[in-house]
Design a protein around this motif. Sequence first.
Motif, PDB file in Angstrom:
ATOM      1  N   LYS A   2      -4.250 -83.159  38.225  1.00 21.54           N
ATOM      2  CA  LYS A   2      -3.227 -83.712  39.113  1.00 21.54           C
ATOM      3  C   LYS A   2      -3.833 -84.506  40.257  1.00 21.54           C
ATOM      4  CE  LYS A   2       0.585 -81.197  37.657  1.00 21.54           C
ATOM      5  NZ  LYS A   2       1.758 -80.353  37.839  1.00 21.54           N
ATOM      6  N   GLU A   3      -5.032 -84.079  40.715  1.00 24.81           N
ATOM      7  CA  GLU A   3      -5.597 -84.730  41.897  1.00 24.81           C
ATOM      8  C   GLU A   3      -6.810 -85.587  41.565  1.00 24.81           C
ATOM      9  OE1 GLU A   3      -6.031 -81.698  45.028  1.00 24.81           O
ATOM     10  OE2 GLU A   3      -4.432 -80.593  44.015  1.00 24.81           O
ATOM     11  N   GLY A   4      -7.210 -85.623  40.308  1.00 23.28           N
ATOM     12  CA  GLY A   4      -8.355 -86.446  39.913  1.00 23.28           C
ATOM     13  C   GLY A   4      -9.676 -85.962  40.487  1.00 23.28           C
ATOM     14  N   LEU A   5      -9.749 -84.671  40.819  1.00 25.13           N
ATOM     15  CA  LEU A   5     -10.965 -84.145  41.438  1.00 25.13           C
ATOM     16  C   LEU A   5     -11.966 -83.670  40.396  1.00 25.13           C
ATOM     17  CD1 LEU A   5      -9.210 -81.993  44.212  1.00 25.13           C
ATOM     18  CD2 LEU A   5     -10.247 -84.269  44.495  1.00 25.13           C
ATOM     19  N   GLY A   6     -13.217 -83.473  40.845  1.00 27.19           N
ATOM     20  CA  GLY A   6     -14.269 -82.967  39.966  1.00 27.19           C
ATOM     21  C   GLY A   6     -14.254 -81.446  39.918  1.00 27.19           C
ATOM     22  N   TYR A   7     -14.915 -80.908  38.902  1.00 30.00           N
ATOM     23  CA  TYR A   7     -14.924 -79.463  38.689  1.00 30.00           C
ATOM     24  C   TYR A   7     -15.473 -78.689  39.889  1.00 30.00           C
ATOM     25  CZ  TYR A   7     -16.638 -74.968  37.048  1.00 30.00           C
ATOM     26  OH  TYR A   7     -16.918 -73.639  36.945  1.00 30.00           O
ATOM     27  N   GLN A   8     -16.645 -79.114  40.383  1.00 25.59           N
ATOM     28  CA  GLN A   8     -17.301 -78.366  41.461  1.00 25.59           C
ATOM     29  C   GLN A   8     -16.431 -78.310  42.717  1.00 25.59           C
ATOM     30  OE1 GLN A   8     -19.751 -76.405  41.459  1.00 25.59           O
ATOM     31  NE2 GLN A   8     -20.673 -76.864  39.480  1.00 25.59           N
ATOM     32  N   GLU A   9     -15.809 -79.439  42.994  1.00 25.65           N
ATOM     33  CA  GLU A   9     -14.982 -79.553  44.182  1.00 25.65           C
ATOM     34  C   GLU A   9     -13.799 -78.573  44.125  1.00 25.65           C
ATOM     35  OE1 GLU A   9     -12.888 -83.486  46.247  1.00 25.65           O
ATOM     36  OE2 GLU A   9     -14.162 -83.669  44.458  1.00 25.65           O
ATOM     37  N   VAL A  10     -13.113 -78.564  42.983  1.00 28.94           N
ATOM     38  CA  VAL A  10     -11.958 -77.676  42.852  1.00 28.94           C
ATOM     39  C   VAL A  10     -12.404 -76.217  42.828  1.00 28.94           C
ATOM     40  CG1 VAL A  10      -9.935 -77.079  41.469  1.00 28.94           C
ATOM     41  CG2 VAL A  10     -10.666 -79.451  41.618  1.00 28.94           C
ATOM     42  N   LEU A  11     -13.535 -75.944  42.171  1.00 30.83           N
ATOM     43  CA  LEU A  11     -14.035 -74.571  42.107  1.00 30.83           C
ATOM     44  C   LEU A  11     -14.235 -74.019  43.520  1.00 30.83           C
ATOM     45  CD1 LEU A  11     -15.165 -72.062  40.666  1.00 30.83           C
ATOM     46  CD2 LEU A  11     -17.412 -73.190  40.653  1.00 30.83           C
ATOM     47  N   LYS A  12     -14.894 -74.818  44.377  1.00 36.90           N
ATOM     48  CA  LYS A  12     -15.165 -74.375  45.756  1.00 36.90           C
ATOM     49  C   LYS A  12     -13.854 -74.056  46.470  1.00 36.90           C
ATOM     50  CE  LYS A  12     -19.561 -76.464  46.749  1.00 36.90           C
ATOM     51  NZ  LYS A  12     -20.084 -77.796  46.955  1.00 36.90           N
ATOM     52  N   ASP A  13     -12.888 -74.929  46.291  1.00 34.96           N
ATOM     53  CA  ASP A  13     -11.594 -74.732  46.910  1.00 34.96           C
ATOM     54  C   ASP A  13     -10.921 -73.467  46.376  1.00 34.96           C
ATOM     55  OD1 ASP A  13     -10.346 -76.165  48.915  1.00 34.96           O
ATOM     56  OD2 ASP A  13      -8.767 -76.855  47.554  1.00 34.96           O
ATOM     57  N   ALA A  14     -11.021 -73.288  45.068  1.00 37.08           N
ATOM     58  CA  ALA A  14     -10.411 -72.113  44.433  1.00 37.08           C
ATOM     59  C   ALA A  14     -11.063 -70.837  44.957  1.00 37.08           C
ATOM     60  CB  ALA A  14     -10.544 -72.200  42.916  1.00 37.08           C
ATOM     61  N   GLN A  15     -12.378 -70.901  45.195  1.00 35.69           N
ATOM     62  CA  GLN A  15     -13.075 -69.727  45.739  1.00 35.69           C
ATOM     63  C   GLN A  15     -12.597 -69.442  47.155  1.00 35.69           C
ATOM     64  OE1 GLN A  15     -16.985 -71.264  44.748  1.00 35.69           O
ATOM     65  NE2 GLN A  15     -17.342 -69.539  43.340  1.00 35.69           N
ATOM     66  N   ALA A  16     -12.458 -70.522  47.947  1.00 37.33           N
ATOM     67  CA  ALA A  16     -12.011 -70.351  49.331  1.00 37.33           C
ATOM     68  C   ALA A  16     -10.599 -69.758  49.378  1.00 37.33           C
ATOM     69  CB  ALA A  16     -12.049 -71.690  50.061  1.00 37.33           C
ATOM     70  N   LEU A  17      -9.779 -70.128  48.413  1.00 36.62           N
ATOM     71  CA  LEU A  17      -8.387 -69.666  48.384  1.00 36.62           C
ATOM     72  C   LEU A  17      -8.216 -68.320  47.681  1.00 36.62           C
ATOM     73  CD1 LEU A  17      -6.746 -73.094  47.463  1.00 36.62           C
ATOM     74  CD2 LEU A  17      -6.310 -71.822  49.574  1.00 36.62           C
ATOM     75  N   GLY A  18      -9.312 -67.794  47.132  1.00 30.44           N
ATOM     76  CA  GLY A  18      -9.219 -66.507  46.455  1.00 30.44           C
ATOM     77  C   GLY A  18      -8.761 -66.594  45.008  1.00 30.44           C
ATOM     78  N   TYR A  19      -8.649 -67.807  44.462  1.00 31.36           N
ATOM     79  CA  TYR A  19      -8.273 -67.960  43.060  1.00 31.36           C
ATOM     80  C   TYR A  19      -9.462 -67.805  42.113  1.00 31.36           C
ATOM     81  CZ  TYR A  19      -3.594 -69.617  44.272  1.00 31.36           C
ATOM     82  OH  TYR A  19      -2.317 -69.703  44.741  1.00 31.36           O
ATOM     83  N   ALA A  20     -10.670 -67.926  42.678  1.00 33.66           N
ATOM     84  CA  ALA A  20     -11.872 -67.736  41.858  1.00 33.66           C
ATOM     85  C   ALA A  20     -12.815 -66.807  42.601  1.00 33.66           C
ATOM     86  CB  ALA A  20     -12.542 -69.083  41.590  1.00 33.66           C
ATOM     87  N   GLU A  21     -13.580 -66.032  41.861  1.00 32.75           N
ATOM     88  CA  GLU A  21     -14.538 -65.103  42.448  1.00 32.75           C
ATOM     89  C   GLU A  21     -15.751 -65.854  42.989  1.00 32.75           C
ATOM     90  OE1 GLU A  21     -14.260 -61.621  42.070  1.00 32.75           O
ATOM     91  OE2 GLU A  21     -12.430 -61.674  40.856  1.00 32.75           O
ATOM     92  N   ALA A  22     -16.498 -65.197  43.900  1.00 33.95           N
ATOM     93  CA  ALA A  22     -17.741 -65.775  44.405  1.00 33.95           C
ATOM     94  C   ALA A  22     -18.671 -66.057  43.226  1.00 33.95           C
ATOM     95  CB  ALA A  22     -18.397 -64.813  45.393  1.00 33.95           C
ATOM     96  N   ASN A  23     -18.774 -65.111  42.296  1.00 34.69           N
ATOM     97  CA  ASN A  23     -19.471 -65.367  41.038  1.00 34.69           C
ATOM     98  C   ASN A  23     -18.405 -65.614  39.975  1.00 34.69           C
ATOM     99  OD1 ASN A  23     -20.748 -65.436  38.629  1.00 34.69           O
ATOM    100  ND2 ASN A  23     -21.836 -63.485  38.872  1.00 34.69           N
ATOM    101  N   PRO A  24     -18.141 -66.878  39.680  1.00 34.01           N
ATOM    102  CA  PRO A  24     -16.969 -67.189  38.855  1.00 34.01           C
ATOM    103  C   PRO A  24     -17.225 -67.124  37.358  1.00 34.01           C
ATOM    104  CG  PRO A  24     -17.999 -69.226  39.561  1.00 34.01           C
ATOM    105  CD  PRO A  24     -18.869 -68.105  40.097  1.00 34.01           C
ATOM    106  N   ALA A  25     -18.436 -66.704  36.938  1.00 36.11           N
ATOM    107  CA  ALA A  25     -18.831 -66.826  35.531  1.00 36.11           C
ATOM    108  C   ALA A  25     -17.820 -66.202  34.567  1.00 36.11           C
ATOM    109  CB  ALA A  25     -20.212 -66.220  35.312  1.00 36.11           C
ATOM    110  N   ALA A  26     -17.330 -64.990  34.880  1.00 39.96           N
ATOM    111  CA  ALA A  26     -16.440 -64.296  33.942  1.00 39.96           C
ATOM    112  C   ALA A  26     -15.235 -65.170  33.594  1.00 39.96           C
ATOM    113  CB  ALA A  26     -15.969 -62.964  34.527  1.00 39.96           C
ATOM    114  N   ASP A  27     -14.727 -65.881  34.575  1.00 35.61           N
ATOM    115  CA  ASP A  27     -13.586 -66.752  34.324  1.00 35.61           C
ATOM    116  C   ASP A  27     -14.006 -68.096  33.724  1.00 35.61           C
ATOM    117  OD1 ASP A  27     -11.440 -65.087  35.269  1.00 35.61           O
ATOM    118  OD2 ASP A  27     -12.192 -65.430  37.303  1.00 35.61           O
ATOM    119  N   VAL A  28     -14.875 -68.826  34.443  1.00 35.15           N
ATOM    120  CA  VAL A  28     -15.128 -70.218  34.053  1.00 35.15           C
ATOM    121  C   VAL A  28     -15.971 -70.347  32.782  1.00 35.15           C
ATOM    122  CG1 VAL A  28     -14.820 -71.055  36.410  1.00 35.15           C
ATOM    123  CG2 VAL A  28     -17.136 -70.515  35.584  1.00 35.15           C
ATOM    124  N   GLU A  29     -16.705 -69.297  32.430  1.00 34.64           N
ATOM    125  CA  GLU A  29     -17.465 -69.340  31.178  1.00 34.64           C
ATOM    126  C   GLU A  29     -16.639 -68.805  30.000  1.00 34.64           C
ATOM    127  OE1 GLU A  29     -20.225 -70.818  30.911  1.00 34.64           O
ATOM    128  OE2 GLU A  29     -21.335 -70.692  32.814  1.00 34.64           O
TER     129      GLU A  29
END
Lengths: 426, 426
Positions: free
Chosen positions: A171-198
């Motif tokens: 929707k926003e044309g953003l890159g993966y790393q950028e959204v991941l960081k935001d998702a972590q800040a918002l609590g949608y992704a874990e500090a170690n996101p491997a379980a989800d993103v892998e």
Amino acid sequence: MKSVGVAILGLGVVGSGTYKILRDHREFYKETQDVDISVESVLEINKQKALALGIEESRISDNIAEVVSNPNVDIVVEVIGGVEPARTFVLAALHSGKSVVTSNKELFCKYWHELERAAKRTNAGLYFEASCVGGVPIIRTLIDGMQANHIRTLKGIINGTTNYILTRMAKEGLGYQEVLKDAQALGYAEANPAADVEGYDAAYKLSILSSLAFHKKVPLDKIYREGITSVDRKDIKYGAELGYTLKLLAIGKNGEEGIEARVHPAFVKNKHPLASVNGSFNAVYLQGDSVGDIMLYGRGAGDMPTGSAIVSDVIYAATHSDVKYSTFKNSAGAEKGVRFVNDFRSRYYIRFTARDKAGVLAKVAGIFAKFNISIVDLIQKGEEQDNVPIILVTHETGEMSLRRAVEKIRALEDVVEVNSVIRVED
Amino acid sequence: MKSVGVAILGLGVVGSGTYKILRDHREFYKETQDVDISVESVLEINKQKALALGIEESRISDNIAEVVSNPNVDIVVEVIGGVEPARTFVLAALHSGKSVVTSNKELFCKYWHELERAAKRTNAGLYFEASCVGGVPIIRTLIDGMQANHIRTLKGIINGTTNYILTRMAKEGLGYQEVLKDAQALGYAEANPAADVEGYDAAYKLSILSSLAFHKKVPLDKIYREGITSVDRKDIKYGAELGYTLKLLAIGKNGEEGIEARVHPAFVKNKHPLASVNGSFNAVYLQGDSVGDIMLYGRGAGDMPTGSAIVSDVIYAATHSDVKYSTFKNSAGAEKGVRFVNDFRSRYYIRFTARDKAGVLAKVAGIFAKFNISIVDLIQKGEEQDNVPIILVTHETGEMSLRRAVEKIRALEDVVEVNSVIRVED
């Protein structure tokens, strides 16, 4: 009216949500379910956390033996997550004849057979609706709603974190790393996101769901898994131009060749119901031989949605006297004689970069022809001078042929790079 | 392995589908459900029809007494439809202690209390998953999946015929009568289509679903009902321009003011999951206090999808020993003390035709202001010379105020006609 005592192991996100639902709905369940459910005990090292929820000090314990020997406890809710100590605690509860309700997909995926054996021994119930797709009643639907059907296909968006990331990238044309960081800040992704993103989390759930759907154990090691970490926003954009939306799909199929189970990013047509499952929403799409297409949609995670599934199981355990265990041979690994498909068939989206010379496309087409792969769409993007991005979409073909063809293309002198290979689901 | 004998009353579309599913899956159910289900008897006047399905002559009967006294029959499947003789037959089965599985929404909506009383008396089971939304397991979900939740809202597209008609009107720009004729020719609509197009079928289902969702009997006479017969293709087109899709919605709400239940055409935002439920597909959208938003989607009718729900109930009846009846006071009418909302709140789309004179809009705006209704969108279509179509969309307001305002507008000298008033759902 029946009275039932519950113990909650762990007051994390789901444990706290479960406690709140049970606390706030006690009168409601008396009225509508004819059962009085009280939280008799919580296992939680952080006593302050429990006190803050308004739990009486006498009901807070840090000793599993104490909890499972409590005669007021009939049902043990395990919401710790991970294998240990959850496994030991759940086994202790089952050994003492308490029914168990769990949201633990990793534990259940890996030790289902062991837990089931323990439950049968003491005639205890074992419920796991909350292990897959949060508040969406997909387990109950597979066991008690779709049981008239040979289920042929199961396709799901069953991980909220990755769907949140992919939705925002699109929707926003953003890159993966950028959204991941935001998702972590918002609590949608874990500090170690491997379980989800892998894709591990989705694979655990797919193992459970496809075992139920196909009536054969589908162990984790039979599931092909690819995460979203190398998804390039360019492919999301090019895919959109072709009418596709990129999702992390969990796919299970049960066909003549055997069972196939895989988790990977895939393009789905924009008009497919799964394409409009956005953000942290999840959905499971099933095809049964009698019912046709069915989809269940809802929140796949979160304290209250997952708590809703836990409490649904608690009420079920309290009000139904008979529990059905898996009718298939539930062993540690795959059952002997059950075939699994590795060389699955799919359509493919391939993006590569070629030098802008005459003859490259002819060579690429030749390679595909050699492997008997036909091309549906071919787009040459003329934006850059020397190196031209080329996108093609194939008809259905075998994964192995496709991989060999891609290797040949990569080796072509005028091909600078094969950038992406993404499966396309119908 | 448990053996269970089934009788099927009526070999119409659903009855034949049910028979085929049971016949073709007998080994599959032995394997996966640990139960051997045989069709021991069919009640069907048209013997040839039964023979053509391969049913042994000795198992075909035209006498209900013979069927319900057959000691080999444990479960009676009623798929006749309508009130009589279905009601008498179902009561006979329950009186003789046989469990009943039915797809009969009209019977169930009108005589649920009587059937439930009869079932309790002989301790027989009574299952009705197939009465609502075909193969979609919405009943099981309400009873056993969402029971942890206060359900606040239920919105459904629960009639396939009307959704087929509205979808084609929207996609092909055709008029209602034209599509209806086509739907009748194709078998999607009955020769007498009133039950579907006037919203009766949806109202029967809404009565059943909202009773379960809200734990209070919601009788038919408390349901506001409006069909699709006066839907004008122009409104579908104008709605699309505003970002809306027109659906026949069944809406149930349980709020502080009481319960409201209504079936009528309504605009839903294009991005709402219900907007993309097309053709003969159905869906039910629920909001629970813990689970949040949930949607179930699938085929709402047809021999195999509805047969799937019937057989799901047969397996459930065969493998579960305990049946839960409605925990609410299930009486013929509404329970005393339960409040129902008549003056419900909604947003509204209004189209009227005015003479192209200065001051008309000011007068209309004045009327709305007087009734305290605020306007969100106002579009004047300038295509015609003398008479101008004007469309406006309001903020949420009460139905009664809106109706009074519309009467005032109709009475304005320069208003030729109020063409349509359509509710807009968020």
